[in-house]
Design a protein around this motif. Structure first.
Motif, PDB file in Angstrom:
ATOM      1  N   THR A 122       2.935   0.283   0.855  1.00  0.00           N
ATOM      2  CA  THR A 122       3.398  -0.911   1.554  1.00  0.00           C
ATOM      3  C   THR A 122       3.425  -0.752   3.058  1.00  0.00           C
ATOM      4  OG1 THR A 122       5.735  -0.252   1.371  1.00  0.00           O
ATOM      5  CG2 THR A 122       4.804  -1.540  -0.437  1.00  0.00           C
ATOM      6  N   ARG A 123       3.547   0.466   3.544  1.00  0.00           N
ATOM      7  CA  ARG A 123       3.687   0.664   4.980  1.00  0.00           C
ATOM      8  C   ARG A 123       2.521   1.400   5.628  1.00  0.00           C
ATOM      9  NH1 ARG A 123       7.164  -3.059   6.886  1.00  0.00           N
ATOM     10  NH2 ARG A 123       9.183  -2.991   5.822  1.00  0.00           N
ATOM     11  N   GLY A 126      -0.952  -0.370   3.939  1.00  0.00           N
ATOM     12  CA  GLY A 126      -0.882  -1.731   4.466  1.00  0.00           C
ATOM     13  C   GLY A 126      -1.139  -1.782   5.955  1.00  0.00           C
ATOM     14  N   ALA A 130      -4.453  -3.494   7.801  1.00  0.00           N
ATOM     15  CA  ALA A 130      -4.220  -4.543   8.793  1.00  0.00           C
ATOM     16  C   ALA A 130      -4.910  -4.214  10.114  1.00  0.00           C
ATOM     17  CB  ALA A 130      -2.721  -4.725   9.012  1.00  0.00           C
ATOM     18  N   ARG A 136     -10.641  -3.431   3.747  1.00  0.00           N
ATOM     19  CA  ARG A 136     -10.403  -4.358   2.637  1.00  0.00           C
ATOM     20  C   ARG A 136     -11.346  -4.079   1.475  1.00  0.00           C
ATOM     21  NH1 ARG A 136     -10.384  -9.600   6.618  1.00  0.00           N
ATOM     22  NH2 ARG A 136      -8.324  -9.253   7.571  1.00  0.00           N
ATOM     23  N   THR A 153      -1.201   0.715  -5.548  1.00  0.00           N
ATOM     24  CA  THR A 153      -1.291   0.645  -4.089  1.00  0.00           C
ATOM     25  C   THR A 153      -2.086  -0.569  -3.640  1.00  0.00           C
ATOM     26  OG1 THR A 153      -1.087   3.047  -3.856  1.00  0.00           O
ATOM     27  CG2 THR A 153      -2.107   1.855  -2.033  1.00  0.00           C
ATOM     28  N   HIS A 157      -0.349  -3.324  -1.193  1.00  0.00           N
ATOM     29  CA  HIS A 157      -0.583  -3.007   0.218  1.00  0.00           C
ATOM     30  C   HIS A 157      -0.304  -4.179   1.156  1.00  0.00           C
ATOM     31  CE1 HIS A 157      -4.562  -4.983  -0.083  1.00  0.00           C
ATOM     32  NE2 HIS A 157      -4.576  -4.966   1.239  1.00  0.00           N
ATOM     33  N   GLN A 158      -0.342  -5.411   0.661  1.00  0.00           N
ATOM     34  CA  GLN A 158      -0.071  -6.580   1.501  1.00  0.00           C
ATOM     35  C   GLN A 158       1.396  -7.034   1.429  1.00  0.00           C
ATOM     36  OE1 GLN A 158      -3.376  -9.621   2.034  1.00  0.00           O
ATOM     37  NE2 GLN A 158      -3.631  -9.130  -0.127  1.00  0.00           N
ATOM     38  N   HIS A 160       4.123  -6.700   2.945  1.00  0.00           N
ATOM     39  CA  HIS A 160       4.847  -7.134   4.134  1.00  0.00           C
ATOM     40  C   HIS A 160       3.965  -7.934   5.098  1.00  0.00           C
ATOM     41  CE1 HIS A 160       8.230  -4.780   2.798  1.00  0.00           C
ATOM     42  NE2 HIS A 160       7.472  -3.709   2.709  1.00  0.00           N
ATOM     43  N   TYR A 161       2.874  -8.485   4.610  1.00  0.00           N
ATOM     44  CA  TYR A 161       1.964  -9.229   5.482  1.00  0.00           C
ATOM     45  C   TYR A 161       2.456 -10.643   5.783  1.00  0.00           C
ATOM     46  CZ  TYR A 161      -1.918  -5.831   5.244  1.00  0.00           C
ATOM     47  OH  TYR A 161      -2.738  -4.728   5.366  1.00  0.00           O
ATOM     48  N   THR A 165      -1.087 -12.695   4.727  1.00  0.00           N
ATOM     49  CA  THR A 165      -1.559 -12.277   3.403  1.00  0.00           C
ATOM     50  C   THR A 165      -2.883 -12.944   3.054  1.00  0.00           C
ATOM     51  OG1 THR A 165       0.699 -11.925   2.627  1.00  0.00           O
ATOM     52  CG2 THR A 165      -0.998 -12.238   0.946  1.00  0.00           C
ATOM     53  N   ALA A 192       4.748  -8.052  -6.001  1.00  0.00           N
ATOM     54  CA  ALA A 192       3.871  -8.610  -4.975  1.00  0.00           C
ATOM     55  C   ALA A 192       3.960 -10.137  -4.952  1.00  0.00           C
ATOM     56  CB  ALA A 192       2.435  -8.158  -5.219  1.00  0.00           C
TER      57      ALA A 192
END
Length: 227
Positions: A122-123, A126, A130, A136, A153, A157-158, A160-161, A165, A192
């Protein structure tokens, strides 16, 4: 390759962490994690305070420093060292280039469990995707990987987008693994979707209306929790 920062971090880290060992708490932590890993028994607030002292006064690390510290932390027995690596990589995620994803994959697939995988997914992953959108395509490959932690994963991975997103990928990944039998994948799908519902609840309602019958009850329940 600059090793001075990595060497100093590791010297400080091992000395401070092992000096703070608490055997009683270590046993409790190991039991909570199903005795899969050894622990030093350092409570999270104390560990974060130690982390600040470990990092104090050091210059910004290079990508090679990050790799050296992370790989060494993963080779150490006690789980807190892997937690340090996850936190440091998160704090320095703007440093490495796209090639660093290969290192993170090694961490994800080694000593794998939700506590480190989710932090990396996630961090760190991600953040890398980003900053380096060409990754991607790697996520498109990861969603069909044989390793379930790699799949998890990709799904997360998105997380906290928010408004950034890529919903086509989010929904596509969830549908692609909708029938996966493992709890950790079904839970990740629900998580998610639930998280994106904070940004666009109508989109989640529409997705569940169309695809909910394909998902496991666990995934649906988690996704709809706050709708």
């Amino acid at each position: 390759m600059t090793r001075a920062v990595a060497d100093e971090v590791l010297d400080r880290l091992v000395r401070s962490y092992r000096g703070a060992r608490d055997p009683e708490r270590a046993g409790q932590a190991a039991a909570y994690m199903r005795d899969q890993f050894a622990f030093l028994g350092i409570a999270s607030p104390a560990r974060r305070a130690l982390d600040r002292s470990v990092r104090a006064g050091l210059p910004r690390p290079t990508e090679d420093d990050l790799r050296a510290v992370a790989v060494t932390c993963w080779a150490l027995d006690e789980r807190e060292f892997q937690y340090f690596a996850c936190d440091w990589l998160r704090a320095q995620v703007k440093v490495p280039g796209p090639e660093f994803l290969a290192t993170v994959r090694t961490l994800i697939t080694t000593k794998s469990w939700w506590d480190t995988v989710d932090a990396l997914a996630t961090r760190v992953v991600g953040g890398l995707v980003a900053r380096h959108p060409q990754l991607r395509g790697e996520m498109d490959a990861w969603i069909v990987d044989d390793d379930m932690w790699v799949v998890r994963t990709a799904i997360l991975h998105q997380l906290h987008y928010g408004t950034a997103t890529d919903t086509a990928r989010l929904f596509g990944y969830c549908s692609r693994q909708a029938s996966h039998p493992d709890f950790f994948i079904r839970k990740a799908i629900g998580w998610a979707l639930r998280q994106y519902a904070r940004t666009d609840p109508d989109a989640i309602r529409a997705y569940l209306a169309t695809h909910g019958s394909e998902l496991s009850p666990l995934s649906v329940r988690e996704a709809a929790k706050h709708l």
